[in-house]
Design a protein around this motif. Structure first.
Motif, short mmCIF file in Angstrom:
data_model
loop_
_atom_site.label_atom_id
_atom_site.label_comp_id
_atom_site.label_asym_id
_atom_site.label_seq_id
_atom_site.Cartn_x
_atom_site.Cartn_y
_atom_site.Cartn_z
N UNK A 1 3.09 3.62 -12.52
CA UNK A 1 2.57 2.24 -12.71
C UNK A 1 3.40 1.53 -11.29
N UNK A 2 4.65 2.25 -10.91
CA UNK A 2 5.20 1.55 -9.99
C UNK A 2 5.48 1.92 -8.54
N UNK A 3 4.81 3.38 -8.43
CA UNK A 3 4.77 3.94 -7.09
C UNK A 3 3.80 3.18 -6.25
N UNK A 4 4.30 3.04 -4.83
CA UNK A 4 3.73 2.41 -3.84
C UNK A 4 3.21 3.53 -2.95
N UNK A 5 2.11 3.08 -2.16
CA UNK A 5 1.54 4.39 -1.23
C UNK A 5 1.06 3.86 -0.03
N UNK A 6 1.55 4.65 0.96
CA UNK A 6 1.03 3.98 2.44
C UNK A 6 0.34 5.15 2.89
N UNK A 7 -0.83 4.93 3.63
CA UNK A 7 -1.30 5.88 4.36
C UNK A 7 -1.53 5.47 5.72
N UNK A 8 -1.15 6.44 6.69
CA UNK A 8 -1.24 6.17 8.40
C UNK A 8 -2.12 7.14 8.62
N UNK A 9 -3.08 6.69 9.72
CA UNK A 9 -3.85 7.76 10.20
C UNK A 9 -3.87 7.43 11.71
N UNK A 10 -3.76 8.39 12.55
CA UNK A 10 -3.96 8.26 13.91
C UNK A 10 -4.40 9.33 14.39
N UNK A 11 -4.46 9.59 15.73
CA UNK A 11 -5.12 10.74 16.60
C UNK A 11 -4.59 11.99 16.11
N UNK B 1 -8.90 0.43 15.41
CA UNK B 1 -9.88 1.49 16.14
C UNK B 1 -9.14 2.87 16.58
N UNK B 2 -7.71 2.80 16.87
CA UNK B 2 -7.28 3.82 17.36
C UNK B 2 -6.21 4.47 16.26
N UNK B 3 -5.90 3.53 15.39
CA UNK B 3 -4.92 3.89 14.20
C UNK B 3 -5.30 3.02 13.07
N UNK B 4 -4.70 3.58 11.77
CA UNK B 4 -5.09 2.82 10.73
C UNK B 4 -3.67 3.05 9.87
N UNK B 5 -3.34 1.86 8.99
CA UNK B 5 -2.53 1.76 8.19
C UNK B 5 -2.97 1.14 7.07
N UNK B 6 -2.60 1.77 5.69
CA UNK B 6 -3.09 1.14 4.53
C UNK B 6 -1.94 0.97 3.58
N UNK B 7 -1.39 -0.02 3.05
CA UNK B 7 -0.46 -0.28 2.11
C UNK B 7 -1.10 -0.68 0.74
N UNK B 8 -0.92 0.47 -0.23
CA UNK B 8 -1.55 0.21 -1.55
C UNK B 8 -0.52 -0.33 -2.54
N UNK B 9 -0.70 -1.26 -3.47
CA UNK B 9 0.20 -1.79 -4.54
C UNK B 9 0.28 -0.91 -5.52
N UNK B 10 1.41 -1.12 -6.32
CA UNK B 10 1.45 -0.21 -7.61
C UNK B 10 0.26 -0.44 -8.36
N UNK B 11 0.02 0.52 -9.23
CA UNK B 11 -1.17 0.43 -10.33
C UNK B 11 -0.67 -0.65 -11.32
#
Length: 375
Positions: free
Chosen positions: A284-294, A210-220
């Protein structure tokens, strides 16, 4: 050249002169020199004879081109008191003008267009004053942020909405909302946000409180569709090795200099592999991390190296699903399953992320991101 800031009820923009004049000077002087030499008697100047029917036209062409570059000017004048838009061109002073009525236009168009030359291609971001029957070019920048800034200057000055298609389907931004953040637009009711049900098959790891978001996406990863470009690469390599590398190796002797053609052949055959591998492997191999807070929206991509992009939420003005990657990476991106990314934009930069995920998962992540930003 970016559009200047309006001064009162006027916005004036002039192009030409300056460094461009220096570029035209050699052409102008060379043309004049040819013309002068043509009419100086051969007995006086020496050298070969220059027929007037060759020297005069040839020199005139160079002089005219150089003179146009040196003395050529173009301008734009928007006068809100008179209700007119005037575009003109001339030599030092206006010689030909075209006048439009401001009332004939109802929007500012910001687009992305691909321009090609003989040896390269590049993207431009033209800004146009547009209506139902006509449009007038205002500026054309190679940098998306500069194009966006020009569009916003015009929109605020003329109180017209921006129709932005530079990063996806048309995004309409009203003049009074241009400096509003996503949170301010949500509070004013101009945008809304409903969080959908969690998709059944999530590819990414999502943490949300609710106050923060973290998304870890795997490589394509590898996809069967990649066999197509890899097949073409294999055919090319077989041809190069059979037609060039093998004959060079067979002709090489024991002398020290024989290593030079061998090295050349290996480099020539290996370079395409390095170029294709350098384009495909990171995707193909890159990992992506998205973090969102206020405070911040942060996107981190890591493979051999780590790259982090950040937009403070206090500057975040747009958050939406854009269109698929364009330009040189378009075909490779589509083969890797990369679709329309989530676009985060401020006045300073644009970040696209989560493009390798299914649309349902992207919409879910977008809604969670908005929920954090507006909380």
């Amino acid at each position: 050249m970016p559009l200047p800031q309006p001064q009162g009820y006027l916005l004036e923009h002039k192009t030409g002169g300056g460094c461009a004049s220096l570029f035209g000077l050699p052409f102008f002087l060379a043309g004049l020199a040819v013309i002068v030499l043509t009419f100086i008697p051969q007995s006086v100047r020496g050298g070969d004879e220059i027929p007037w029917f060759f020297g005069a036209p040839f020199g005139s062409i160079f002089a005219l081109v150089g003179g146009a570059i040196i003395f050529g000017r173009a301008g734009l004048v928007i006068d809100k008191n008179a209700g007119t838009v005037t575009k003109w061109w001339g030599l030092l002073v206006p010689m030909k003008s075209t006048i439009y009525r401001i009332s004939d236009f109802d929007r500012i168009d910001l687009r992305k267009e691909r321009r090609r030359t003989k040896n390269s291609s590049y993207d431009v971001y033209p800004v146009k004053l547009a209506g139902s029957d006509d449009e007038v070019g205002m500026s054309e920048e190679r940098d998306s942020n500069k194009g966006r800034a020009d569009a916003e200057k015009l929109a605020k000055f003329l109180d017209l909405p921006i129709h932005d298609t530079s990063a996806g389907d048309v995004q309409i931004r009203k003049a009074e909302e241009l400096d509003q953040t996503v949170k301010q637009k949500f509070e004013s009711g101009s945008i809304s946000n409903e969080v959908p049900q969690t998709p059944a098959n999530l590819k990414s790891k999502i943490e949300y409180d609710g106050a923060a978001l973290k998304v870890e996406s795997p490589p394509a990863g590898f996809r069967l569709a990649l066999l197509i470009p890899l097949g073409f690469l294999a055919i090319f390599e077989i041809f190069i090795i059979g037609a060039f590398v093998v004959p060079i190796l067979m002709k090489s002797g024991d002398e020290a200099t024989s290593y030079i053609p061998i090295i050349f052949a290996l480099v020539f055959s290996g370079l395409p592999i390095l170029l294709v591998g350098g384009a495909i492997l990171p995707m193909m191999l890159s990992r992506e991390t998205i973090t969102v807070d206020r405070h911040n929206l942060v996107v981190t991509r890591s493979w051999l190296l780590k790259k982090t992009l950040t937009i403070p939420t206090s500057e975040l003005e747009e958050l939406y699903i854009g269109k698929a990657l364009t330009g040189g990476k378009k075909n490779i991106a589509s083969l890797l399953g990369k679709g329309k990314p989530i676009i985060a934009r401020s006045d300073e930069q644009m970040i696209g992320f989560a493009s390798s995920l299914d649309r349902e998962e992207r919409e879910y992540i977008l809604a969670l991101s908005k929920a954090v930003v507006v909380s």
